[in-house]
Design a protein around this motif. Structure first.
Motif, PDB file in Angstrom:
ATOM      1  N   UNK A   4      38.616  38.208  31.727  1.00 41.55           N
ATOM      2  CA  UNK A   4      39.716  38.141  30.938  1.00 41.55           C
ATOM      3  C   UNK A   4      41.187  38.264  30.403  1.00 41.55           C
ATOM      4  N   UNK A   5      41.635  38.716  32.132  1.00 42.09           N
ATOM      5  CA  UNK A   5      42.681  38.740  32.017  1.00 42.09           C
ATOM      6  C   UNK A   5      43.531  37.374  32.796  1.00 42.09           C
ATOM      7  N   UNK A   6      43.158  36.873  33.552  1.00 44.02           N
ATOM      8  CA  UNK A   6      42.756  35.970  34.098  1.00 44.02           C
ATOM      9  C   UNK A   6      43.066  34.689  33.825  1.00 44.02           C
ATOM     10  N   UNK A   7      43.528  33.928  32.848  1.00 48.12           N
ATOM     11  CA  UNK A   7      42.806  32.476  31.970  1.00 48.12           C
ATOM     12  C   UNK A   7      43.115  31.120  32.303  1.00 48.12           C
ATOM     13  N   UNK A   8      44.072  31.603  33.886  1.00 44.63           N
ATOM     14  CA  UNK A   8      44.194  30.170  34.715  1.00 44.63           C
ATOM     15  C   UNK A   8      43.822  30.666  35.852  1.00 44.63           C
ATOM     16  N   UNK A  10      44.978  29.868  39.312  1.00 45.39           N
ATOM     17  CA  UNK A  10      46.465  30.904  39.891  1.00 45.39           C
ATOM     18  C   UNK A  10      46.455  32.025  39.332  1.00 45.39           C
ATOM     19  N   UNK A  11      46.285  32.144  38.260  1.00 41.46           N
ATOM     20  CA  UNK A  11      46.357  33.942  37.865  1.00 41.46           C
ATOM     21  C   UNK A  11      44.718  34.464  38.664  1.00 41.46           C
ATOM     22  N   UNK A  12      44.273  33.985  37.940  1.00 36.70           N
ATOM     23  CA  UNK A  12      42.917  34.607  38.712  1.00 36.70           C
ATOM     24  C   UNK A  12      43.181  34.731  40.431  1.00 36.70           C
ATOM     25  N   UNK A  13      43.659  34.330  40.912  1.00 44.46           N
ATOM     26  CA  UNK A  13      43.669  34.234  42.344  1.00 44.46           C
ATOM     27  C   UNK A  13      44.487  35.152  42.552  1.00 44.46           C
ATOM     28  N   UNK A  15      45.158  38.111  40.901  1.00 47.69           N
ATOM     29  CA  UNK A  15      44.512  38.894  40.571  1.00 47.69           C
ATOM     30  C   UNK A  15      43.234  39.756  40.764  1.00 47.69           C
ATOM     31  N   UNK A  16      42.469  38.837  41.729  1.00 52.53           N
ATOM     32  CA  UNK A  16      41.635  38.995  42.004  1.00 52.53           C
ATOM     33  C   UNK A  16      41.817  39.699  43.639  1.00 52.53           C
ATOM     34  N   UNK A  17      42.652  39.402  44.088  1.00 54.45           N
ATOM     35  CA  UNK A  17      42.389  39.793  45.142  1.00 54.45           C
ATOM     36  C   UNK A  17      43.699  41.450  45.192  1.00 54.45           C
ATOM     37  N   UNK A  18      44.294  41.826  44.023  1.00 55.89           N
ATOM     38  CA  UNK A  18      44.897  43.173  43.703  1.00 55.89           C
ATOM     39  C   UNK A  18      43.497  43.376  43.908  1.00 55.89           C
ATOM     40  N   UNK A  19      42.403  43.379  43.518  1.00 54.62           N
ATOM     41  CA  UNK A  19      41.823  44.208  42.226  1.00 54.62           C
ATOM     42  C   UNK A  19      40.898  45.444  43.581  1.00 54.62           C
ATOM     43  N   UNK A  20      40.743  46.633  43.008  1.00 54.33           N
ATOM     44  CA  UNK A  20      40.534  47.531  44.482  1.00 54.33           C
ATOM     45  C   UNK A  20      39.112  47.246  45.481  1.00 54.33           C
ATOM     46  N   UNK A  21      38.503  47.052  44.710  1.00 55.43           N
ATOM     47  CA  UNK A  21      37.687  47.348  44.927  1.00 55.43           C
ATOM     48  C   UNK A  21      37.351  45.827  45.736  1.00 55.43           C
ATOM     49  N   UNK A  22      38.214  45.042  46.291  1.00 52.65           N
ATOM     50  CA  UNK A  22      37.739  43.409  46.400  1.00 52.65           C
ATOM     51  C   UNK A  22      39.013  44.161  47.650  1.00 52.65           C
ATOM     52  N   UNK A  23      40.636  44.009  47.995  1.00 56.68           N
ATOM     53  CA  UNK A  23      41.400  44.589  48.296  1.00 56.68           C
ATOM     54  C   UNK A  23      40.960  45.396  49.405  1.00 56.68           C
ATOM     55  N   UNK A  24      40.436  47.042  48.543  1.00 55.29           N
ATOM     56  CA  UNK A  24      39.932  47.328  49.437  1.00 55.29           C
ATOM     57  C   UNK A  24      38.811  47.278  50.767  1.00 55.29           C
ATOM     58  N   UNK A  25      37.842  46.037  50.557  1.00 53.58           N
ATOM     59  CA  UNK A  25      37.178  45.904  51.479  1.00 53.58           C
ATOM     60  C   UNK A  25      37.804  43.887  52.358  1.00 53.58           C
ATOM     61  N   UNK A  26      39.132  43.845  52.081  1.00 50.78           N
ATOM     62  CA  UNK A  26      39.627  43.138  52.951  1.00 50.78           C
ATOM     63  C   UNK A  26      39.373  41.549  52.341  1.00 50.78           C
ATOM     64  N   UNK A  27      38.688  41.299  51.335  1.00 49.71           N
ATOM     65  CA  UNK A  27      38.344  40.300  51.262  1.00 49.71           C
ATOM     66  C   UNK A  27      39.847  40.010  49.225  1.00 49.71           C
ATOM     67  N   UNK A  72      34.082  30.914  38.555  1.00 48.93           N
ATOM     68  CA  UNK A  72      34.385  29.311  38.828  1.00 48.93           C
ATOM     69  C   UNK A  72      33.528  28.976  36.957  1.00 48.93           C
ATOM     70  N   UNK A  73      32.003  29.418  37.100  1.00 48.77           N
ATOM     71  CA  UNK A  73      31.480  28.815  35.760  1.00 48.77           C
ATOM     72  C   UNK A  73      32.171  29.518  34.825  1.00 48.77           C
ATOM     73  N   UNK A  74      32.393  30.876  34.763  1.00 45.42           N
ATOM     74  CA  UNK A  74      32.683  30.768  33.467  1.00 45.42           C
ATOM     75  C   UNK A  74      34.367  30.642  33.379  1.00 45.42           C
ATOM     76  N   UNK A  75      35.057  30.492  33.791  1.00 42.99           N
ATOM     77  CA  UNK A  75      36.265  29.633  33.973  1.00 42.99           C
ATOM     78  C   UNK A  75      36.393  27.517  32.791  1.00 42.99           C
TER      79      UNK A  75
END
Length: 153
Positions: A4-8, A10-13, A15-27, A72-75
């Motif tokens: 919803x917040x990542x319309x591009x 680059x923005x998704x890349x 924001x996803x890397x800063x998203x706590x569940x992913x960042x906390x898992x080392x993703x 990817x599909x949503x994008x």
């Protein structure tokens, strides 16, 4: 929610890397193609992301298989559609150690087929397989995700 917040890509890349569940898992999402047809992420197994055996925690491995295909599909489909994981099965094939990678491709033809199917139906499902590969090129995890897709509204 990220999408919803990542319309591009680059923005998704970012924001996803800063998203706590992913960042906390080392993703870390490394790359999303400008046309949303491919993506790559890496996962680093560290003491705070490992299980009691010192290998990748299963929940983190599952999260790593879950993030790219739907994004990817949503994008490609755009904001008029919702995409999420309906069911999934995961096959842990070997312990994950070090830096792990997951690459996913969603050709335009696949997104076009979903869009075409949703002209006459309110929802559909597609199955996607994601693999996590270790530094030697061996498959650590293979996960099959059934993705639920519907038009918004």
């Amino acid at each position: 929610m990220l999408h919803r917040y990542a319309s591009s890509p680059r923005a998704f890349t970012v924001l996803a890397s800063l998203y706590p569940p992913l960042m906390g898992s080392g993703i870390r999402v490394r790359e999303i193609a400008p046309d949303w047809t491919s993506g790559e992420l890496s996962m680093r197994v560290a003491p705070w992301t490992a299980n009691t055996n010192g290998t990748a925690f299963g929940g983190s491995l599952f999260a790593a298989t879950d993030v790219l295909y739907g994004a990817l599909l949503s994008g490609q489909l755009g904001g008029k559609y919702q995409v999420w994981t309906k069911t999934a099965t995961i096959d842990f094939q070997r312990p994950g150690r070090g830096r792990l990678h997951c690459s996913v491709e969603v050709p335009h033809t696949e997104a076009d087929a979903v869009r075409e199917e949703l002209v006459s139906r309110s929802s559909t499902s597609v199955v996607h397989t994601a693999e996590i590969i270790d530094g030697r090129g061996d498959v650590v995890v293979r996960a099959d995700h059934t993705m639920f897709i519907r038009r918004r509204g």
